[in-house]
Write an enzyme that holds these catalytic residues in place. Structure first.
Site, short mmCIF file in Angstrom:
data_model
loop_
_atom_site.label_atom_id
_atom_site.label_comp_id
_atom_site.label_asym_id
_atom_site.label_seq_id
_atom_site.Cartn_x
_atom_site.Cartn_y
_atom_site.Cartn_z
CG ASP A 171 -1.82 1.19 1.26
OD1 ASP A 171 -1.37 2.32 0.98
OD2 ASP A 171 -3.02 1.00 1.52
CG HIS A 172 1.45 4.42 -3.06
ND1 HIS A 172 0.20 4.18 -3.57
CD2 HIS A 172 1.58 5.76 -3.05
CE1 HIS A 172 -0.40 5.33 -3.83
NE2 HIS A 172 0.42 6.32 -3.53
CE LYS A 187 -9.28 8.54 -8.77
NZ LYS A 187 -7.90 8.79 -8.38
CG HIS A 216 -4.21 4.57 -0.53
ND1 HIS A 216 -3.25 3.60 -0.54
CD2 HIS A 216 -4.43 4.88 -1.85
CE1 HIS A 216 -2.89 3.34 -1.79
NE2 HIS A 216 -3.59 4.10 -2.60
CD GLU A 235 -6.35 10.87 -6.04
OE1 GLU A 235 -5.38 10.76 -6.79
OE2 GLU A 235 -7.26 10.04 -5.94
C1 BG6 Z 1 -3.57 4.95 -6.12
C2 BG6 Z 1 -4.94 5.01 -6.70
O1 BG6 Z 1 -3.42 3.83 -5.29
O2 BG6 Z 1 -3.32 6.13 -5.36
C3 BG6 Z 1 -5.11 6.26 -7.55
O3 BG6 Z 1 -5.17 3.85 -7.49
C4 BG6 Z 1 -4.73 7.49 -6.78
O4 BG6 Z 1 -6.45 6.37 -8.03
C5 BG6 Z 1 -3.37 7.33 -6.12
O5 BG6 Z 1 -4.71 8.59 -7.68
C6 BG6 Z 1 -3.08 8.47 -5.18
O6 BG6 Z 1 -1.76 8.36 -4.70
P1 BG6 Z 1 -0.93 9.64 -4.23
O7 BG6 Z 1 0.35 9.06 -3.72
O8 BG6 Z 1 -0.78 10.50 -5.44
O9 BG6 Z 1 -1.73 10.29 -3.17
#
Ligand code: BG6
Length: 476
Positions: free
Chosen positions: A177-178, A336, A240, A216
């Site tokens: 989960d980045h 979004k 997230h 976002e």
């Molecule tokens: C991703 C989603 O995991 O995270 C995207 O699939 C989203 O839809 C993105 O835009 C957001 O990541 P960050 O790091 O830009 O907040």
């Protein structure tokens, strides 16, 4: 800092966007910074009929966006290789041979990472194929990395976990989960457990509400095929936002190791009431004005099926039934095409028990002055702000809100990319920032009632904070 063992880093989906944008730059940077890692090699794998040279030149182009050095082509030639697993070849047999050849040529001890940067439906078959080919174990260590989303719902996550565990031990599996790799997200742990100051007030007696916002400004551009099926709940909330929620709410772990931390996160999820569909506010963006430009609505985006009822916004109150948090609403919201990109945790403290001052700016009728608020900004402009009341100079006792602020970049310079942190942890064998099997299932279980309910999102114009009365997040 532990050094990095010599290894082969195998990327499935090597021709894709994530490889180009994130993985190659992160691997390059990690390998530049760590002496041990300069003897590591990358094998790109995908269906396209690319050569080593093509993979190297694509990688070089990607690296040029991030790094200014003349040595990039040499680095790519030395470290990058490509293997096509097109349908005509003996797919995994060929791959296995290539791995052995590279390991022999570079005297690698058999340490391997398999990174699945693939469409989610192929996680299961790819894992199975690796297992059947005997690539799940080697003379060194073998690690399997799986991108999000892990499953589509509770049942599919359980099935995928069962399949993964047929071939790999949990200690070999790194579910990404980045958000967990973001420096500021990890800093939540430092903030909570490295400072005694806030622990005494971090509970239902002193905190009125916690609001977690992941906004976002982008729409769904170019990703409708995946997103329309997933929707915002699966794309952002189940993973997230839920990760942020557990880090804010968890108890102090017994030690700072991966399992102790993940045990506490799972306990939070198990104590959380499953989401009540009647209390969820879902939305879908319509055409509107965004940063001065006219933008299309979700339904008009390329690739979105006509009449789609996929949500692009969600606001959900979440309650934890435990001693620390009973009765405190955690508001998760994300969408979004909102006015700006912002990830923020706003912790609002209770009013003072007795009102001695009058203040027209008070936020809640029961409070005579504005409530104290701790705002943790995770991106952009990472940092903390603590809002409190001071006396305005002058004769009368007029209060005004001021803040104590800390900005990460001012103190430390630019923050590293999340993928770099995660890749370093993978190759060093630290699972703390990766989602464990029970955690991913507990998280799906939380959203099961909502995912099963019929969802009819309310429209909101692009550039608004969401449908109807959704308020803007707290200013910093
Ligand atoms: C991703 C989603 O995991 O995270 C995207 O699939 C989203 O839809 C993105 O835009 C957001 O990541 P960050 O790091 O830009 O907040």
């Amino acid at each position: 800092m532990p050094t990095i063992d010599r290894h082969l880093f195998v990327i499935f989906g090597a021709t894709g966007d994530l490889t180009r944008r994130k993985l190659i730059p992160a691997l390059y940077h990690v390998m530049q910074q760590d002496e041990g890692a300069s003897n590591c090699y990358i094998l790109g794998v995908a269906r396209s009929d690319w050569s080593d040279d093509r993979f190297r030149s694509e990688a070089q182009e990607a690296l040029q966006q991030h790094f200014e050095t003349d040595a990039l082509d040499q680095w790519c030639d030395d470290h990058l290789f490509y293997q096509s697993i097109g349908p005509e070849s003996d797919r995994y047999g060929d791959l296995k041979d290539r791995i052995h050849t590279l390991e022999e040529a570079h005297a690698l001890p058999g340490n391997r990472v398999f990174y699945l940067s693939l469409p989610p439906p192929t996680y299961g078959p790819t894992t199975e194929a690796l297992g059947k080919e005997g690539l799940n174990n080697s003379d060194g260590w073998t690690r399997l990395v799986i991108e999000k989303p892990f499953g589509h719902d509770l049942d599919s996550a359980q099935e995928l976990n069962a399949l993964v565990h047929q071939h790999f031990d949990e200690a070999q599996v790194y579910r990404i989960d980045h958000y967990l790799g973001k420096e500021t997200v990890q800093n939540l742990l430092a903030f909570r457990f490295g400072n005694a100051l806030f622990e005494a007030v971090w509970n239902r007696d002193r905190i009125e509400q916690v609001e977690i916002t992941v906004a976002e400004s982008l729409g769904v551009a170019g990703r409708a095929g995946y997103y329309d099926d997933a929707g915002h709940l699966r794309d952002m909330v189940q993973n997230h936002l839920t990760q942020l929620f557990t880090l804010v709410a968890m108890e102090p772990p017994a030690t700072f190791d991966a399992d102790a931390i993940r045990d506490e996160k799972v306990k939070v999820l198990r104590a959380t009431r499953p989401l009540d569909p009647a209390r969820a506010l879902l939305g879908q963006y319509t055409a509107g004005t965004h940063a001065g430009d006219e933008v299309r609505g979700y339904q008009e985006e390329e690739g979105v099926p006509e009449g789609s009822s996929t949500e692009t916004f969600a606001q959900l109150p979440v309650y934890i039934d435990n001693w620390r948090w009973q009765g405190v609403p955690f508001i998760l919201r994300s969408g979004k095409r909102l006015p700006q990109k912002l990830t923020q945790i706003a912790v609002r403290f209770e009013c003072a028990p007795v009102s001695l001052f009058e203040n027209a700016g008070a936020e809640a009728p029961s409070c005579s002055v504005s409530q104290n608020e701790l705002i943790i900004t995770l991106q952009p402009n990472e940092g903390f702000d603590l809002r409190f009341e001071v006396k305005q100079p002058g004769e009368s006792m007029q209060l005004q809100t001021q803040k104590l602020s800390f900005r990460y970049e001012e103190a430390f310079g630019p923050v590293p990319d999340a993928y770099e942190t995660l890749i370093r942890d993978i190759v060093q064998g630290d699972q703390t920032l990766f989602v464990r099997s029970d955690e991913v299932e507990a998280s799906w279980a939380l959203y099961a009632p909502l995912l099963a309910a019929e969802r009819t999102p309310a429209p909101y114009p692009a550039g608004a904070w969401g449908p109807k009365a959704v308020a803007a997040p707290s200013p910093t």
